[in-house]
Structure formats: structure tokens, C-alpha cells
Design a protein around this motif. Structure first.
Motif, PDB file in Angstrom:
ATOM      1  N   THR A  76     -56.111 -24.733  50.751  1.00 37.00           N
ATOM      2  CA  THR A  76     -56.390 -24.122  52.044  1.00 37.00           C
ATOM      3  C   THR A  76     -57.715 -23.367  52.018  1.00 37.00           C
ATOM      4  O   THR A  76     -58.547 -23.523  52.913  1.00 37.00           O
ATOM      5  CB  THR A  76     -55.242 -23.165  52.429  1.00 37.00           C
ATOM      6  OG1 THR A  76     -54.029 -23.908  52.431  1.00 37.00           O
ATOM      7  CG2 THR A  76     -55.470 -22.569  53.798  1.00 37.00           C
ATOM      8  N   VAL A  77     -57.909 -22.566  50.970  1.00 35.24           N
ATOM      9  CA  VAL A  77     -59.153 -21.796  50.883  1.00 35.24           C
ATOM     10  C   VAL A  77     -60.355 -22.739  50.841  1.00 35.24           C
ATOM     11  O   VAL A  77     -61.346 -22.551  51.560  1.00 35.24           O
ATOM     12  CB  VAL A  77     -59.133 -20.879  49.638  1.00 35.24           C
ATOM     13  CG1 VAL A  77     -60.514 -20.292  49.387  1.00 35.24           C
ATOM     14  CG2 VAL A  77     -58.102 -19.789  49.834  1.00 35.24           C
ATOM     15  N   LEU A  78     -60.257 -23.793  50.005  1.00 28.93           N
ATOM     16  CA  LEU A  78     -61.379 -24.740  49.898  1.00 28.93           C
ATOM     17  C   LEU A  78     -61.638 -25.438  51.221  1.00 28.93           C
ATOM     18  O   LEU A  78     -62.779 -25.558  51.679  1.00 28.93           O
ATOM     19  CB  LEU A  78     -61.075 -25.788  48.820  1.00 28.93           C
ATOM     20  CG  LEU A  78     -61.189 -25.306  47.376  1.00 28.93           C
ATOM     21  CD1 LEU A  78     -60.755 -26.417  46.417  1.00 28.93           C
ATOM     22  CD2 LEU A  78     -62.624 -24.880  47.084  1.00 28.93           C
ATOM     23  N   CYS A  79     -60.551 -25.902  51.851  1.00 23.24           N
ATOM     24  CA  CYS A  79     -60.698 -26.676  53.085  1.00 23.24           C
ATOM     25  C   CYS A  79     -61.308 -25.826  54.189  1.00 23.24           C
ATOM     26  O   CYS A  79     -62.181 -26.271  54.918  1.00 23.24           O
ATOM     27  CB  CYS A  79     -59.350 -27.197  53.554  1.00 23.24           C
ATOM     28  SG  CYS A  79     -58.943 -28.749  52.815  1.00 23.24           S
ATOM     29  N   VAL A  80     -60.812 -24.597  54.334  1.00 26.91           N
ATOM     30  CA  VAL A  80     -61.280 -23.781  55.445  1.00 26.91           C
ATOM     31  C   VAL A  80     -62.721 -23.322  55.207  1.00 26.91           C
ATOM     32  O   VAL A  80     -63.551 -23.371  56.113  1.00 26.91           O
ATOM     33  CB  VAL A  80     -60.340 -22.574  55.694  1.00 26.91           C
ATOM     34  CG1 VAL A  80     -60.934 -21.641  56.724  1.00 26.91           C
ATOM     35  CG2 VAL A  80     -58.980 -23.074  56.147  1.00 26.91           C
ATOM     36  N   SER A  81     -63.049 -22.933  53.963  1.00 23.83           N
ATOM     37  CA  SER A  81     -64.410 -22.432  53.746  1.00 23.83           C
ATOM     38  C   SER A  81     -65.425 -23.565  53.800  1.00 23.83           C
ATOM     39  O   SER A  81     -66.412 -23.489  54.539  1.00 23.83           O
ATOM     40  CB  SER A  81     -64.492 -21.658  52.430  1.00 23.83           C
ATOM     41  OG  SER A  81     -63.929 -22.427  51.389  1.00 23.83           O
ATOM     42  N   ALA A  82     -65.188 -24.635  53.045  1.00 24.43           N
ATOM     43  CA  ALA A  82     -66.149 -25.745  53.080  1.00 24.43           C
ATOM     44  C   ALA A  82     -66.107 -26.435  54.438  1.00 24.43           C
ATOM     45  O   ALA A  82     -67.138 -26.827  54.991  1.00 24.43           O
ATOM     46  CB  ALA A  82     -65.839 -26.738  51.970  1.00 24.43           C
ATOM     47  N   GLY A  83     -64.885 -26.552  54.987  1.00 23.49           N
ATOM     48  CA  GLY A  83     -64.735 -27.210  56.288  1.00 23.49           C
ATOM     49  C   GLY A  83     -65.476 -26.463  57.379  1.00 23.49           C
ATOM     50  O   GLY A  83     -66.082 -27.066  58.265  1.00 23.49           O
ATOM     51  N   ALA A  84     -65.461 -25.117  57.323  1.00 27.99           N
ATOM     52  CA  ALA A  84     -66.139 -24.329  58.353  1.00 27.99           C
ATOM     53  C   ALA A  84     -67.642 -24.579  58.311  1.00 27.99           C
ATOM     54  O   ALA A  84     -68.285 -24.740  59.349  1.00 27.99           O
ATOM     55  CB  ALA A  84     -65.841 -22.840  58.166  1.00 27.99           C
ATOM     56  N   LEU A  85     -68.195 -24.636  57.100  1.00 27.17           N
ATOM     57  CA  LEU A  85     -69.641 -24.880  56.990  1.00 27.17           C
ATOM     58  C   LEU A  85     -69.993 -26.260  57.545  1.00 27.17           C
ATOM     59  O   LEU A  85     -70.923 -26.414  58.343  1.00 27.17           O
ATOM     60  CB  LEU A  85     -70.080 -24.772  55.528  1.00 27.17           C
ATOM     61  CG  LEU A  85     -69.968 -23.373  54.919  1.00 27.17           C
ATOM     62  CD1 LEU A  85     -70.360 -23.401  53.449  1.00 27.17           C
ATOM     63  CD2 LEU A  85     -70.851 -22.400  55.677  1.00 27.17           C
ATOM     64  N   ALA A  86     -69.206 -27.267  57.116  1.00 28.69           N
ATOM     65  CA  ALA A  86     -69.478 -28.625  57.580  1.00 28.69           C
ATOM     66  C   ALA A  86     -69.313 -28.710  59.093  1.00 28.69           C
ATOM     67  O   ALA A  86     -70.145 -29.287  59.801  1.00 28.69           O
ATOM     68  CB  ALA A  86     -68.529 -29.603  56.892  1.00 28.69           C
ATOM     69  N   ALA A 148     -59.217 -30.342  58.945  1.00 28.99           N
ATOM     70  CA  ALA A 148     -59.860 -29.035  59.066  1.00 28.99           C
ATOM     71  C   ALA A 148     -61.189 -29.167  59.799  1.00 28.99           C
ATOM     72  O   ALA A 148     -61.485 -28.411  60.722  1.00 28.99           O
ATOM     73  CB  ALA A 148     -60.070 -28.419  57.684  1.00 28.99           C
ATOM     74  N   VAL A 149     -61.996 -30.144  59.405  1.00 28.76           N
ATOM     75  CA  VAL A 149     -63.320 -30.297  60.020  1.00 28.76           C
ATOM     76  C   VAL A 149     -63.185 -30.613  61.505  1.00 28.76           C
ATOM     77  O   VAL A 149     -63.849 -30.010  62.342  1.00 28.76           O
ATOM     78  CB  VAL A 149     -64.131 -31.392  59.299  1.00 28.76           C
ATOM     79  CG1 VAL A 149     -65.385 -31.733  60.088  1.00 28.76           C
ATOM     80  CG2 VAL A 149     -64.498 -30.944  57.891  1.00 28.76           C
ATOM     81  N   TRP A 150     -62.276 -31.519  61.838  1.00 28.70           N
ATOM     82  CA  TRP A 150     -62.126 -31.893  63.250  1.00 28.70           C
ATOM     83  C   TRP A 150     -61.648 -30.719  64.089  1.00 28.70           C
ATOM     84  O   TRP A 150     -62.154 -30.477  65.174  1.00 28.70           O
ATOM     85  CB  TRP A 150     -61.190 -33.095  63.398  1.00 28.70           C
ATOM     86  CG  TRP A 150     -61.959 -34.371  63.303  1.00 28.70           C
ATOM     87  CD1 TRP A 150     -62.438 -34.933  62.163  1.00 28.70           C
ATOM     88  CD2 TRP A 150     -62.381 -35.219  64.371  1.00 28.70           C
ATOM     89  NE1 TRP A 150     -63.130 -36.068  62.455  1.00 28.70           N
ATOM     90  CE2 TRP A 150     -63.108 -36.282  63.800  1.00 28.70           C
ATOM     91  CE3 TRP A 150     -62.205 -35.190  65.752  1.00 28.70           C
ATOM     92  CZ2 TRP A 150     -63.668 -37.296  64.580  1.00 28.70           C
ATOM     93  CZ3 TRP A 150     -62.759 -36.213  66.516  1.00 28.70           C
ATOM     94  CH2 TRP A 150     -63.486 -37.239  65.929  1.00 28.70           C
ATOM     95  N   LEU A 151     -60.667 -29.993  63.567  1.00 26.70           N
ATOM     96  CA  LEU A 151     -60.191 -28.819  64.314  1.00 26.70           C
ATOM     97  C   LEU A 151     -61.322 -27.814  64.516  1.00 26.70           C
ATOM     98  O   LEU A 151     -61.551 -27.311  65.611  1.00 26.70           O
ATOM     99  CB  LEU A 151     -59.054 -28.133  63.552  1.00 26.70           C
ATOM    100  CG  LEU A 151     -57.653 -28.709  63.714  1.00 26.70           C
ATOM    101  CD1 LEU A 151     -56.698 -28.026  62.736  1.00 26.70           C
ATOM    102  CD2 LEU A 151     -57.162 -28.490  65.140  1.00 26.70           C
ATOM    103  N   LEU A 152     -62.055 -27.537  63.435  1.00 23.07           N
ATOM    104  CA  LEU A 152     -63.071 -26.477  63.498  1.00 23.07           C
ATOM    105  C   LEU A 152     -64.275 -26.886  64.346  1.00 23.07           C
ATOM    106  O   LEU A 152     -64.845 -26.058  65.048  1.00 23.07           O
ATOM    107  CB  LEU A 152     -63.514 -26.088  62.086  1.00 23.07           C
ATOM    108  CG  LEU A 152     -62.443 -25.314  61.309  1.00 23.07           C
ATOM    109  CD1 LEU A 152     -62.841 -25.138  59.850  1.00 23.07           C
ATOM    110  CD2 LEU A 152     -62.192 -23.955  61.946  1.00 23.07           C
TER     111      LEU A 152
END
Lengths: 271, 359
Positions: A76-86, A148-152
Motif C-alpha cells: 500500500t505504501v509503495l503503491c500510493v507513494s509511487a502511484g501518486a507521483l506517476a 492506484a494510478v487510475w484512481l489518483l
């Protein structure tokens, strides 16, 4: 008026239909093993915590819980942090091939798990990651990241562009814009993404079963599945474990319910 | 404070749309220049190019003699007030005001001092700890203004800052802005589609239309000597009346429309061919029919505004000739009246080029 009564009746029926299995599971998990095979009751007769005690005393259930927390939490931490940047880059920066990148990211999720479980196994074995935390986290990140990326991307696109432009004119660097304006404002979106990612990892079964070898690294769903022995199925313990596995997620979701709903519907109506 | 210069600035988008065509502007230090034009005229794009939010396709932009054409917005040291105010909803008024200083890592003591000074001058002291959602529209507007003042930037950019306010508040805030400019003596660029704001606020006013600067001049010059048909029609309310016709030069100058004609004072140059004669509704007056007025018309609508009346007439081939008359003059629908046209109030434009003819 009669419309409202109807509406309530339908809602009540739906809630009962959805909640009944959970209620039954809770009741059964509190019912002594000796009477479990009897007729289902609306209230446990002679309620007991014996199944819960057995989980920890006999089966070391804290081990799979620990494993699940580590794997799901890290993912979760990896997905949200990296996903938010992407996602921020995809939502805001002007670059070529944005649509193509988003399409490819989505395509990753289109492979059925069962189709890639063997190649993934070979890959992880070659990397000596079988029966390790990274061996689960890596495939989970791959599968959860697109979501994560699509949601964000959706959340970031809904943020008023004026705010970011204002911050830039005020002298904030791209990084400061992200940290001081975009992230605080998309907290509901980040929370929603984190919870959905966590739930996905917490419930995942096939990879967890295939890429672990023993109780040291098995996650909760795998552990529960392996409760059944050759001659008997310990329903009481299975249900107790299921309750324990569901409760934390249910509590978190209920606690953040308003934020999640806000997040999922943000932008649907203005204001 | 600084001078802002645009040199042959051009902006076109990949889809071929041209938002700004060879725009050159020299905004002096301490000047309040108003960019005015209808929506889609490119005025906001010019402002955003000065801020660095849009890249220029060609040309140069200088702020305080420094070429900023390729610099990002962060490095230009200008402050901008958006139409939406763009207040950070998760920050308090105090944090909103201090944002620009905080991201530049100014010491907290200085931030506190300057934020409180700005809040004091804008009457926001009591609201420093509120969030934007708890403020009224006018208060939000002042916070947006305060956030710009606190920074003490090289130039202030305003993008239609009053258009979200109701009429009374808009007029109050307009006055406040005019006083602010007098007090700060800062360089300001102000975009609006409202000509009242343009006329009352601008040291000079730049009129834009379809990406092209039409005229840059002090407000009264725009009103008295519009450079072309577009400016003549855009500035002034109600809008200028236009009559199509030709200029004949036998025995003095004569304007000849299909139904309305007028002797003119002698013209310089070769004003020949088709022209449009423009005359402001305020310059015309109504006289009893039978008088030797050059034009006659029939009243078909009277709008009484209290201080004056706006009279619409059908006159010759002009279907809606507008005349502003004093409130006490008696005019009724259906009246046949003479229309007096003072010779010195007439503007002539070349119909082909749209340019002003004569002086």
C-alpha cells in the motif's frame, strides 16, 4: 409516502441479504464445536471463545496476520507513494503519449492471475524470492499499481488547476506544489486508494498460495485455506479466523466511510 | 516594482488557434494597464504569458529589464489574482497570505509581520485563523488581494478579479483597487471584459480583439478618438451608432447614406469610397420635428434610467438609432422627432479596413 415505505422495505431486504452470511459466521464462530452441526440459531447457545483461543494457542494465527500486515502494508505504501507521483505527472504535465501510457498501465491488469502465476513463479525462483516478503510484494505492487494510478489520476484531474498555477506564481516549485497543495487536497483520494489497495492485498489468495512454502510467510487467506485437514474441516476456527481477518478492514472502512464516499464521488457534483 | 515589456509576442496552439498576434506592449513602472476585450480576444492569454503560465510561441517578455521569456512562473516574481481567487482551501487565511513567503523560506517572524500588516490594511485581522470556506465572497476576494500584496512582487497581474462579485461589492472593490494602486504605486496588469472597470481603473487601456491589439491609449482618448470600428463599438455604453454611406467632396464634404446624409467639416487626406459614420448616443439630441435637424426618426422604445433616458429610433435605413436624452425631456413611443447631430461629434471609419479617417 408509500414510495418511502417501499424504498425502506427494499433497502432492509438488501441489507439483510448482504449481512446474513456475516451474521451467521459471527454466530457460528462463537458456538461450541459440539453443537456446530445443529440447526442454525439467531443467537449462539452457550457462546464460547474456544475457537478464537485455539487459533492462537494451537495454530499460531498471529503469524499469518503479521505476514499479511507486512505484505499488504508495504504494498500500500509503495503503491500510493509511487502511484501518486506517476498519477500527478500523467494528470498534469504536458508530455507525449500520455494516453498510451495510461492504456498500457491498464493493460497490465488484464492478464488473468492464473495465466501468469507459472511464469511469475519461475521469475521469482530465479531471483531467489520464493517464500519471502519481497516475493509477494513485487507481484502485488504490479497488480495494484494500475488501480492506484487510475484512481489518483482521476482525483488529481478534479483539483482546480487555478490552485496549482496560483502556487507556481507564488513561487512554489513543482515539488512544493505537490507537497503543499496537491497532496493535502487529495487526502480523500489518497485514503480511498490506500484502502482499496490494502483490501486487494489483504484478500489476495492465488499468488500468496503459490509463492510461499510454509507458515513463516503464509498470509491470512492461505492460512485459513490450509486449516482443513484430511479428515475434518474445523468450521469454528475457519469462521473465527475469517472474522478476525475481516474485522480490521471493516472497521477501517467504516471509520473512513465518509471520506471514501467523498473520494469516490468527488467532482460528481460541484461545490 | 518594474516595467513590463512585451515585444512582438505571438501565441498559437497546436490546433492552429492563434490567441495572440504580434502583441507589443510597454507597461511603465507604476502603471495600471487594463487589457480589455470580449471573451476569446486573447487578453487572458497575454496575462498568462506574462505570468509564465503559458509559453510564448515567439517574441520576448521583459520584466524589470530582465528577459523572462523562458523562465518558469516561480522565477518571475509576479503576483497574480485569479478570477476564482484560487485560495488554498486547506490553509487558514494567515497561511494563505503567507504562502508565497513560506515557500521562499522567509523567516517566520518576517512572515508574521508582513501577513499581519496586509491583513490590517484589508480589514482581515479578525479572520486570520479562518479557512476560506468560512469567508464571504468579498472577504475571499480580499484574501486573494492580500496574498499578492504580502509578496511585494515586481508586478501584479489581475485576471477578471471582480467578475464573481455582486454589483454593489464589485463597485466597492473597484474603488478599493484604484486606491490600492495609488498607495502602492505598483505596476499592474488588469484583465477584464467590463469596460466600466477598464475606463475607471486604467492609466492606459489596451483593447484586444481576436488576438490583436486594437488600440492602447488613456481611457478618454479611447472614448474620444477610437482608432477603428471595433474600439468605437466596444468602448462606450450604450454603443456608438453607425451609419453606412459614402463621402462626396463636391462643394465641401458631404456624407451621403442611403437615407441619412450630413454635411461634414473638411476632411484631410483621401477619404473616398465606403465609410461608416459613427456618433455616440450621448452626442445626439432630439428636437421637435419640423426643426431644421439633419435627420428625422420615429421613437419605438424609451428606457428610463432615472438620471437619463435611452431612446431608440428608426431613422432612415438605421433600424435602431440610440439617443441618450435628459430625464426631464418628454419623449413618447411613436413620436416623430428631429435628430440634431453636432458636426464635431462625428467619427468616420473606412469600411474596408475599419480604420479611423481624418483626425
Amino acid at each position: 409516502m408509500s414510495g418511502r415505505v417501499w424504498w425502506r422495505a427494499v433497502l432492509t431486504a438488501l441489507v439483510l441479504f448482504a449481512a446474513a452470511p456475516f451474521a451467521w459466521a459471527i454466530i457460528a464462530s462463537l458456538t461450541p464445536g459440539a453443537v456446530l452441526g445443529g440447526a442454525p440459531a439467531l443467537w449462539p447457545r452457550n457462546p464460547t471463545l474456544e475457537h478464537y483461543r485455539a487459533l492462537f494457542a494451537v495454530r499460531s494465527f498471529w503469524l499469518p496476520i503479521r505476514n499479511s500486515l507486512v505484505v499488504a502494508g508495504t504494498t500500500t505504501v509503495l503503491c500510493v507513494s509511487a502511484g501518486a507521483l506517476a498519477a500527478y505527472a500523467l494528470a498534469r504535465l504536458e508530455m507525449r503519449g500520455k494516453r498510451a501510457i495510461l492504456a498500457v498501465i491498464l493493460a497490465v491488469t488484464m492478464f488473468p492471475q492464473i495465466a501468469i502465476v507459472s511464469p511469475l513463479y519461475m521469475l521469482l525462483r530465479a531471483m531467489h524470492l520464493i517464500d519471502s516478503y519481497p516475493g509477494l510484494i513485487l507481484p502485488y505492487v504490479t497488480f495494484a499499481m494500475p488501480l492506484a494510478v487510475w484512481l489518483l489520476v482521476g482525483f488529481f484531474r478534479q483539483l482546480p488547476r487555478d490552485l496549482e498555477e496560483q502556487a507556481m506564481v507564488d513561487g512554489a516549485s513543482r515539488w512544493q506544489v505537490m507537497r503543499r497543495v496537491v497532496l493535502p487536497l487529495s487526502a480523500p483520494g489518497l485514503a480511498t486508494t490506500a484502502i482499496l489497495t490494502f483490501i486487494y492485498c489483504w484478500n489476495e489468495f492465488l499468488f500468496a498460495l503459490s509463492f510461499t512454502l510454509g507458515p513463516e510467510r503464509q498470509t491470512v487467506p492461505v492460512a485459513i485455506a490450509l486449516f482443513r485437514g484430511q479428515y475434518q474441516i474445523p468450521w469454528g476456527e475457519i469462521l473465527a479466523a475469517a472474522i478476525l481477518a475481516t474485522a480490521p478492514v471493516a472497521i477501517v472502512v467504516l471509520a473512513f466511510q465518509r471520506r471514501i464516499v467523498q473520494g469516490l464521488t468527488a467532482g460528481a457534483v460541484k461545490g | 516594482m518594474a516595467r513590463v515589456v512585451l515585444e512582438h509576442v505571438h501565441k498559437s496552439y497546436p490546433n492552429g488557434f492563434v490567441a495572440a498576434r504580434d502583441v507589443s506592449l510597454d507597461i511603465e513602472d507604476g502603471e495600471l494597464l487594463v487589457l480589455v476585450g470580449p471573451s476569446g480576444s486573447g487578453k487572458s492569454t497575454v496575462l498568462r504569458m506574462i505570468a509564465g503560465l503559458e509559453k510564448v510561441t515567439s517574441g520576448r517578455i521583459l520584466i524589470g529589464d530582465r528577459d523572462v521569456t523562458e523562465l518558469p512562473p516561480q522565477a518571475r516574481d509576479v503576483a497574480m489574482v485569479f478570477q476564482s481567487y484560487a485560495l488554498y482551501p486547506h490553509l487558514t487565511v494567515r497561511e494563505n497570505l503567507g504562502f508565497g513567503l513560506a515557500v521562499r523560506r522567509q523567516p517566520p517572524a518576517i512572515i508574521k509581520e508582513r501577513v499581519e500588516a496586509a491583513a490590517e490594511s484589508l480589514g482581515l485581522t479578525a479572520m486570520l485563523n479562518r479557512k476560506p470556506a468560512q469567508l464571504s465572497g468579498g472577504q475571499r476576494q480580499r484574501v486573494a488581494l492580500g496574498r499578492a500584496i504580502v509578496r511585494d512582487p515586481l508586478a501584479f497581474l489581475f485576471d477578471e478579479p471582480l467578475s464573481n462579485l455582486d454589483a454593489q461589492l464589485r463597485s466597492d472593490t473597484r474603488t478599493e483597487l484604484a486606491r490600492l494602486h495609488l498607495r502602492l504605486k505598483a505596476t499592474m496588469v488588469y484583465v477584464t471584459h467590463d469596460q466600466v472597470e477598464a475606463m475607471t481603473l486604467g492609466t492606459r487601456v489596451a483593447v484586444m480583439h481576436e488576438g490583436v491589439l486594437q488600440q492602447v491609449a488613456p481611457p478618454m482618448t479611447l472614448y474620444r478618438e477610437p482608432a477603428n470600428l471595433f474600439v468605437a463599438g466596444f468602448i462606450g455604453s450604450p454603443g456608438m451608432n453607425f451609419v453606412r454611406g459614402t463621402v462626396r467632396r463636391a462643394d465641401g464634404c458631404m456624407f451621403e447614406g442611403s437615407a441619412l446624409s450630413l454635411p461634414l467639416s473638411p476632411l484631410d487626406g483621401e477619404a473616398a469610397g465606403d465609410v461608416a459614420l459613427g456618433v455616440r448616443p450621448q452626442a445626439l439630441s432630439l428636437v421637435p420635428s419640423g426643426n431644421d435637424a439633419p435627420w428625422r426618426g420615429t421613437v419605438f422604445l424609451v428606457e428610463a434610467l432615472g438620471s437619463e433616458q435611452i431612446v431608440h429610433l428608426a431613422a432612415g435605413d438605421v433600424k435602431d438609432l440610440v439617443v441618450v436624452v435628459p430625464a426631464e425631456q418628454r419623449v413618447a413611443i411613436g413620436d416623430e422627432v428631429g435628430i440634431h447631430v453636432p458636426a464635431n461629434a462625428v467619427h468616420l471609419f473606412d469600411v474596408r479596413t475599419g480604420m479611423r479617417l481624418g483626425a
